[in-house]
Write an enzyme that holds these catalytic residues in place. Sequence first.
Site, PDB file in Angstrom:
ATOM      1  N   ASP A 268      -6.919  15.548   7.419  1.00 19.69           N
ATOM      2  CA  ASP A 268      -8.065  14.775   6.681  1.00 19.69           C
ATOM      3  C   ASP A 268      -9.007  15.669   6.056  1.00 19.69           C
ATOM      4  O   ASP A 268      -9.645  15.515   4.947  1.00 19.69           O
ATOM      5  CB  ASP A 268      -8.517  13.604   7.515  1.00 19.69           C
ATOM      6  CG  ASP A 268      -9.460  12.712   6.583  1.00 19.69           C
ATOM      7  OD1 ASP A 268      -8.986  11.930   5.698  1.00 19.69           O
ATOM      8  OD2 ASP A 268     -10.567  12.745   6.876  1.00 19.69           O
TER       9      ASP A 268
ATOM     10  N   HIS B 253      -2.489   8.078  -9.310  1.00 17.87           N
ATOM     11  CA  HIS B 253      -1.910   7.116  -8.761  1.00 17.87           C
ATOM     12  C   HIS B 253      -2.651   6.328  -7.629  1.00 17.87           C
ATOM     13  O   HIS B 253      -2.681   6.909  -6.553  1.00 17.87           O
ATOM     14  CB  HIS B 253      -0.308   7.410  -8.309  1.00 17.87           C
ATOM     15  CG  HIS B 253       0.519   6.351  -7.817  1.00 17.87           C
ATOM     16  ND1 HIS B 253       1.623   6.742  -6.676  1.00 17.87           N
ATOM     17  CD2 HIS B 253       0.452   5.422  -7.844  1.00 17.87           C
ATOM     18  CE1 HIS B 253       1.935   5.554  -6.271  1.00 17.87           C
ATOM     19  NE2 HIS B 253       1.283   4.636  -7.115  1.00 17.87           N
TER      20      HIS B 253
ATOM     21  N   SER C   7       2.905   4.803 -10.930  1.00 17.91           N
ATOM     22  CA  SER C   7       3.811   4.994  -9.768  1.00 17.91           C
ATOM     23  C   SER C   7       5.057   5.866 -10.038  1.00 17.91           C
ATOM     24  O   SER C   7       5.475   6.374  -8.936  1.00 17.91           O
ATOM     25  CB  SER C   7       3.940   3.665  -8.964  1.00 17.91           C
ATOM     26  OG  SER C   7       4.752   2.688 -10.024  1.00 17.91           O
TER      27      SER C   7
ATOM     28  N   LYS D 160       2.173   2.346 -22.125  1.00 25.40           N
ATOM     29  CA  LYS D 160       1.426   3.265 -21.740  1.00 25.40           C
ATOM     30  C   LYS D 160       1.060   4.494 -22.727  1.00 25.40           C
ATOM     31  O   LYS D 160       0.005   5.064 -22.853  1.00 25.40           O
ATOM     32  CB  LYS D 160       1.722   4.042 -20.324  1.00 25.40           C
ATOM     33  CG  LYS D 160       1.539   3.431 -19.176  1.00 25.40           C
ATOM     34  CD  LYS D 160       2.082   3.742 -17.801  1.00 25.40           C
ATOM     35  CE  LYS D 160       1.744   2.970 -16.639  1.00 25.40           C
ATOM     36  NZ  LYS D 160       0.170   2.798 -16.455  1.00 25.40           N
TER      37      LYS D 160
END
EC number: 4.2.1.17
Length: 715
Positions: A296, A451, A430, A408
């Site tokens: 992280d 996404h 996605s 889109k």
Amino acid sequence: MIYQGETLSVSYLENGIAELRFDAPGSVNKLDRATLLSLSEAIAALQQQADLKGLILTSGKDAFIVGADITEFLELFDLPQEDLLGWLKKANDIFSAIEDLPVPTLSAIKGHALGGGCETILSTDFRLADTSAKIGLPETKLGIMPGFGGTVRLPRVIGADNALEWITTGKDYRADDALKVGAIDAVVAPDALHSAAVQMMKDAIAGKLNWQSRRAAKKAPLRLSKLEAMMSFSTAAGMVAAVAGKHYPAPMTAVKTVEAAAGMSRDEALVVEAQGFIKLAKTDVAKALVGIFLNDQHIKALAKKAAKQAAKATRHAAVLGAGIMGGGIAYQSASKGIPAVMKDINEKALALGMGEATKLLNGQLEKGRIDGIKMGQVLSAITPTLSYDNVKHVDLVVEAVVENPKVKAAVLGEVEGIIGDDAVLASNTSTIPISLLAKGLKRPQNFCGMHFFNPVHRMPLVEIIRGEQTSDETINRVVAYAAAMGKSPVVVNDCPGFFVNRVLFPYFFGFNKLVADGADFAAVDKVMEKEFGWPMGPAYLLDVVGIDTGHHAGDVMAQGFPARMSKEGRTAIDVMYDASRFGQKNGKGFYAYEQDKKGKPKKVADVAAYELLAPIAKPKQDFDKEAIIAGMMIPMINEVVLCLEEGIVATPAEADIALVYGLGFPPFRGGVFRYLDTIGLDRYVAMADQYADLGPLYRVSDRLREMAAQGKTFY
């Protein structure tokens, strides 16, 4: 000056009152090994001061001490047990030396005092905090427990029940909450912290505050009757067993440690704590959870670098397509200080989007995390609109319309003609390849994928997808924007499904295969949840995501990777889709759904699902948990490895974070690459080879086989 080190110093303030000031060269104070050594030397210098009358611990940073240096943990955990015990003893001798000084001691706390920082303040007689302070012991979130006296001193300061809650949950507490339970003695305004600390110390020196009795209580056994002890520890153990479960041993070990040391003096109790700490430090769970933390930090560092390299920051954003997803994205942006225009062609969708933002803010308001003023500010930072007028001058546009390539492409082409030449376009998709959507654009270099995962406010991951012509500047700006929204951005290269969905569908392929071979889908769910540790098994996950959504995405993946992911006849997902059983959204999928008392969907077994599946499945048979886990996980693991080899994802660290944050991969396993390192590549390859006849998804890559033969690891 009594002592001067690189990260801390000691000097007299007035009248024999000394200040030990933590002030490391970086942005925060940490209890790394170098700081612990300096602290030891500083206390030794103080012990030689004949004129010393009191000691105040302070910080030169916005935070007191954020904790130990977690980057040192994995190296420490790998030390032989005796060496790790020796390190713990030396560290604890320092805190005991602070506690044993022949003068009153006080911590003046601002900002975070977490982990080792919290244990530092517990070693002093008094604790004074300003309103910015946050205090806690988060070690159990890393698979370990406090090791610098936290399990010994905290129960003796705030009582066993409160201490067990603090330690087992790993939460941090605001100053006013810490004051209520007695973890701190007073709260003052930030500008009054220093003067109040000096006055409090003067009162202690003058005998107005009994520091000796405070100290004696911390060094003595816990004041609990046998009945009180039994009730406290059995209640805590029951709650921990229910919440943490068998995969996370740290909270239960902490409870048992506090219980075992309850009747002991400080020094005896510290020995018991060290034993518990070492036991946990040697577990795979601790290494996995620390690994997630370090991964992280790596993601955050990459995002900071991107923000520095970006020529322009995002000050104003727009979201095309309202509804739940669009409203969630707009809310997330506005709540982090970046105003968002939310554009749709439908008034009802705009109302739904604003309703979603309002609902999320009301939730924050009810929990006391924001006030009415903040709620109003966030709502006013979202501009719902039916026209493009307010979109013209934004820096970045997130397209979040229906998952249809033609729709889109049309929307993206339309908005590109309205926004500025240097504005960035991002598509929240996605599965649709970014390079395909870029074909109709005049400035494909300014376009990428972004996404988000549902629900947006809760899911930390955002996949940033680089198309064939996407520029570095575009990636840097979108990564920086995602990080500014409080998300963890992972950059991936373009392919069907990108990274997360590409590796999820081989997992569903494994599920379809097991059901076709006669496995009970509910039994598969149970094993994958209870034994492997997923938050939801595959059948339940499909019901929650929507079987229609899963079916469509499965078709996209089969077209994208026909050699590996094409269907072998009708699948379990096909059966549910053809029967219009779409999952929670219409009340029937693999399970049926009823509303619980809170109005939330509750799954129940449904015989009709089994009857529908019977024609495509072999006669029912029982599979052991090893066979179920292998059947489900081998396809996913192999696809994850392929994504790394193909450069879809850049590093094992980024892949593992994406899996944990985006899919809910069990954190105690650390991600696919940490999991492979833990079980051993040679062992994994041998296991996968037993299933190779099930199809291409079960066959390991040549590179992985080579790594296994050479005894290599991913970390």
